[in-house]
Design a protein around this motif. Structure first.
Motif, PDB file in Angstrom:
ATOM      1  N   VAL A 433      71.790 -36.732  36.494  1.00 51.91           N
ATOM      2  CA  VAL A 433      72.355 -35.611  37.249  1.00 51.91           C
ATOM      3  C   VAL A 433      72.012 -34.293  36.568  1.00 51.91           C
ATOM      4  O   VAL A 433      71.656 -33.294  37.229  1.00 51.91           O
ATOM      5  CB  VAL A 433      73.880 -35.783  37.394  1.00 51.91           C
ATOM      6  CG1 VAL A 433      74.496 -34.530  38.019  1.00 51.91           C
ATOM      7  CG2 VAL A 433      74.204 -37.006  38.236  1.00 51.91           C
ATOM      8  N   ALA A 434      72.076 -34.278  35.229  1.00 60.84           N
ATOM      9  CA  ALA A 434      71.772 -33.052  34.494  1.00 60.84           C
ATOM     10  C   ALA A 434      70.323 -32.637  34.686  1.00 60.84           C
ATOM     11  O   ALA A 434      70.018 -31.455  34.889  1.00 60.84           O
ATOM     12  CB  ALA A 434      72.075 -33.252  33.010  1.00 60.84           C
ATOM     13  N   LEU A 436      68.354 -33.392  37.232  1.00 63.47           N
ATOM     14  CA  LEU A 436      68.191 -32.903  38.602  1.00 63.47           C
ATOM     15  C   LEU A 436      68.699 -31.472  38.731  1.00 63.47           C
ATOM     16  O   LEU A 436      68.074 -30.635  39.406  1.00 63.47           O
ATOM     17  CB  LEU A 436      68.935 -33.821  39.578  1.00 63.47           C
ATOM     18  CG  LEU A 436      68.349 -35.218  39.798  1.00 63.47           C
ATOM     19  CD1 LEU A 436      69.209 -35.986  40.799  1.00 63.47           C
ATOM     20  CD2 LEU A 436      66.915 -35.148  40.292  1.00 63.47           C
ATOM     21  N   TYR A 437      69.818 -31.188  38.069  1.00 60.12           N
ATOM     22  CA  TYR A 437      70.390 -29.837  38.152  1.00 60.12           C
ATOM     23  C   TYR A 437      69.457 -28.812  37.496  1.00 60.12           C
ATOM     24  O   TYR A 437      69.100 -27.796  38.114  1.00 60.12           O
ATOM     25  CB  TYR A 437      71.757 -29.807  37.482  1.00 60.12           C
ATOM     26  CG  TYR A 437      72.305 -28.400  37.313  1.00 60.12           C
ATOM     27  CD1 TYR A 437      72.815 -27.706  38.416  1.00 60.12           C
ATOM     28  CD2 TYR A 437      72.282 -27.766  36.072  1.00 60.12           C
ATOM     29  CE1 TYR A 437      73.291 -26.410  38.275  1.00 60.12           C
ATOM     30  CE2 TYR A 437      72.759 -26.482  35.923  1.00 60.12           C
ATOM     31  CZ  TYR A 437      73.259 -25.807  37.026  1.00 60.12           C
ATOM     32  OH  TYR A 437      73.727 -24.527  36.885  1.00 60.12           O
ATOM     33  N   PHE A 438      69.061 -29.076  36.254  1.00 61.42           N
ATOM     34  CA  PHE A 438      68.230 -28.098  35.542  1.00 61.42           C
ATOM     35  C   PHE A 438      66.823 -28.022  36.133  1.00 61.42           C
ATOM     36  O   PHE A 438      66.223 -26.949  36.186  1.00 61.42           O
ATOM     37  CB  PHE A 438      68.176 -28.441  34.051  1.00 61.42           C
ATOM     38  CG  PHE A 438      69.460 -28.149  33.324  1.00 61.42           C
ATOM     39  CD1 PHE A 438      69.857 -26.846  33.099  1.00 61.42           C
ATOM     40  CD2 PHE A 438      70.268 -29.179  32.890  1.00 61.42           C
ATOM     41  CE1 PHE A 438      71.050 -26.562  32.435  1.00 61.42           C
ATOM     42  CE2 PHE A 438      71.463 -28.922  32.225  1.00 61.42           C
ATOM     43  CZ  PHE A 438      71.856 -27.603  32.003  1.00 61.42           C
ATOM     44  N   SER A 440      65.992 -28.556  39.347  1.00 61.36           N
ATOM     45  CA  SER A 440      66.083 -27.806  40.599  1.00 61.36           C
ATOM     46  C   SER A 440      66.336 -26.325  40.333  1.00 61.36           C
ATOM     47  O   SER A 440      65.854 -25.466  41.072  1.00 61.36           O
ATOM     48  CB  SER A 440      67.199 -28.381  41.474  1.00 61.36           C
ATOM     49  OG  SER A 440      68.461 -28.269  40.832  1.00 61.36           O
ATOM     50  N   ARG A 441      67.045 -26.052  39.245  1.00 57.95           N
ATOM     51  CA  ARG A 441      67.292 -24.646  38.885  1.00 57.95           C
ATOM     52  C   ARG A 441      65.992 -23.946  38.511  1.00 57.95           C
ATOM     53  O   ARG A 441      65.750 -22.800  38.925  1.00 57.95           O
ATOM     54  CB  ARG A 441      68.276 -24.596  37.714  1.00 57.95           C
ATOM     55  CG  ARG A 441      68.701 -23.201  37.304  1.00 57.95           C
ATOM     56  CD  ARG A 441      69.698 -23.278  36.163  1.00 57.95           C
ATOM     57  NE  ARG A 441      70.088 -21.962  35.696  1.00 57.95           N
ATOM     58  CZ  ARG A 441      70.889 -21.745  34.669  1.00 57.95           C
ATOM     59  NH1 ARG A 441      71.408 -22.773  34.005  1.00 57.95           N
ATOM     60  NH2 ARG A 441      71.198 -20.518  34.296  1.00 57.95           N
ATOM     61  N   ARG A 444      64.083 -23.495  41.828  1.00 57.46           N
ATOM     62  CA  ARG A 444      64.666 -22.452  42.681  1.00 57.46           C
ATOM     63  C   ARG A 444      64.354 -21.061  42.159  1.00 57.46           C
ATOM     64  O   ARG A 444      64.087 -20.137  42.938  1.00 57.46           O
ATOM     65  CB  ARG A 444      66.184 -22.642  42.793  1.00 57.46           C
ATOM     66  CG  ARG A 444      66.619 -23.825  43.643  1.00 57.46           C
ATOM     67  CD  ARG A 444      68.090 -23.693  44.015  1.00 57.46           C
ATOM     68  NE  ARG A 444      68.927 -23.453  42.853  1.00 57.46           N
ATOM     69  CZ  ARG A 444      69.482 -24.400  42.112  1.00 57.46           C
ATOM     70  NH1 ARG A 444      69.280 -25.678  42.409  1.00 57.46           N
ATOM     71  NH2 ARG A 444      70.242 -24.099  41.067  1.00 57.46           N
TER      72      ARG A 444
END
Length: 481
Positions: A433-434, A436-438, A440-441, A444
């Protein structure tokens, strides 16, 4: 359930979890760092700032993957001492040294120069930085070499013999250059490169699809496409060579890959099973679509029909692979994705030749860009599927034909292994999850086009159009002031 009280099954499940999760990260980092070498080299040659900004942008995703790859790779290797101690004791004379080569040659080379590659852009000479990037790439791919050498030796052990329960090496180079080694290393190298190319192309297509800096990302897209023109078909060919080796050295695995229960006698070419529902208990396929003589043509058996193509029934149940359905469909997933990526490459190349990928037209190719976005994760699935076929299909042997998996596991309380297994599952879920978050950040926010270029005064000031997105300021100088 019996599974939760079976130490061997739990140890296998834990290793499968850690291996499958770990494989996600070096697959991208070992391929992407070659792309970084290319774009940084293009910047040094052309001094086009776009290539510099590409190198800076994609290196962020590389670093993220490298960090998680290291964090998950070390626990996986430690399991050879904790969960598979009898195996390590038996084969440590060779297997342990090869794993050590991976750490001392590959990982240390990466670690030594990674800091310069990441933080040295404005601190060292550009040529020194480029050499550091090259050495990081060499180190990353040396890992592929040594890990695949070790695993290939487990598939086709060579260079020694087991005496009193221990593998004694009598020809070290023969052990390293075991029958599977060259093709396996090539197959995995191409897999990491192809996966990385379609990830880079897919992310670039996402920017183009959303009309975010299409001219800038069309460069990355075309570099990925140009490399894929060579890599995608070559990977299919090397995969074919790997299949021929399985036929020769591991016929039971081939029978599992094809869900072939009955032996095809000499003189008769084998059919190829396109789709089937294997029934392991009944030792047959409940349903099947097959292509007459197909397997014979694929493996070139038409040229040599003197030997039969063995079915699974040739081996006793305890001496042949289990989980036939998993092996069968994992193989087809890998092959299907390989041909899909090659087909996408071909269609995109035709668009390129027709001028549809020019700066003016590329953003209009919505369906093509969407296809690349869809293809971005497929390489991961193909790689994981290939490893499932490779390792699950090797069973019941951990060292093929010589040491059984059941005899190689440490005698640990099942409750201890279950605890560590659940611990890995929880921690790795959090890490996934981490990432994917970083990740995608990073995507983006996009590239920073206002970063200073070493040795060049900034002549293209950047403005922030949306939060985190910087583009060159094309306004007149009076308006900028």
């Amino acid at each position: 359930m019996e599974f939760f009280s079976n130490t061997v099954a739990l140890s296998r499940a834990q290793f499968a979890l850690t291996a499958i999760f770990h494989m996600l990260w070096p697959v991208l980092s070992t391929g992407m760092v070659i792309y970084l070498v290319v774009v940084e080299g293009l910047w040094l040659k052309t001094r086009n700032p776009d290539y510099y900004y590409h190198a800076r942008f994609w290196s962020k995703l590389y670093i993220l993957n490298f960090g998680i790859g290291v964090a998950t790779g070390i626990p996986m290797e430690f399991q050879f001492g904790t969960n598979w101690a009898p195996f390590s004791e038996a084969v440590g004379n060779f297997f342990g040294s090869v794993i050590g080569f991976e750490a001392s040659w590959a990982f240390m080379l990466e670690a030594a120069f990674l800091g310069i590659m990441v933080f040295g852009w404005e601190r060292v000479n550009p040529i020194v930085h480029y050499l550091s990037t090259i050495l990081v790439a060499v180190g990353a791919n040396l890992s592929t070499l040594w890990i695949l050498t070790a695993n290939s030796w487990m598939q086709t052990p060579a260079g020694g013999e087991i005496i009193d329960g221990k593998f004694i090496v009598n020809d070290y180079f023969k052990a390293i250059l075991n029958p599977f080694m060259a093709v396996s290393v090539s197959h995995m190298f191409l897999a990491t490169l192809e996966t990385s190319l379609f990830v880079i192309g897919g992310i670039s297509a996402w920017y183009i699809f959303n009309n975010r800096q299409p001219a800038f990302f069309s460069k990355a897209f075309k570099i990925a496409l140009a490399a894929a023109i060579a890599v995608a078909p070559l990977q299919i060919y090397v995969g074919h060579l790997s299949g021929e080796q399985v036929l020769h050295y591991q016929p039971a695995k081939l029978a599992a890959m094809e869900a072939q229960w009955e032996t095809v006698p000499a003189g008769q070419p084998a059919d190829w099973s396109l789709l089937a529902i294997p029934n392991q208990k009944a030792e047959k396929n409940d349903w099947e679509i097959s292509i007459p003589n197909g397997l014979g043509y694929i493996l070139e058996l038409k040229k040599n029909l003197s030997a039969p193509v063995k079915g699974l029934k040739e081996w006793q149940p305890e001496n042949r692979p289990h989980l036939i359905g998993l092996i069968y469909y994992s193989f087809r997933a890998m092959v299907g994705i390989g041909f899909f990526l090659a087909g996408l490459m071909l269609i995109t190349t035709l668009h390129w030749l027709l001028g549809k990928l020019s700066t003016e037209n590329i953003a209009k190719q919505k369906w093509l860009m969407f296809a690349w976005i869809f293809a971005a994760p497929l390489g991961y699935i193909a790689v994981e599927s290939g490893w499932i076929v490779r390792c699950v299909g090797r069973q019941p042997w951990i060292l093929y034909g010589q040491i059984r998996t059941v005899d190689a596991a440490s005698q640990l309380p099942a409750s201890n292994v279950l605890t560590s297994f659940l611990g890995f599952a929880v921690v790795y879920s959090f890490l996934f999850v981490a990432v994917l978050y970083f990740g995608s950040r990073i995507i983006r926010r996009g590239p920073r086009l206002d970063l200073p270029i070493p040795g060049v005064e900034v002549t293209r000031p950047a403005i922030e159009t949306t939060p985190g997105e910087f583009v060159p300021d094309e306004r007149p100088v009076e308006a900028q002031q």
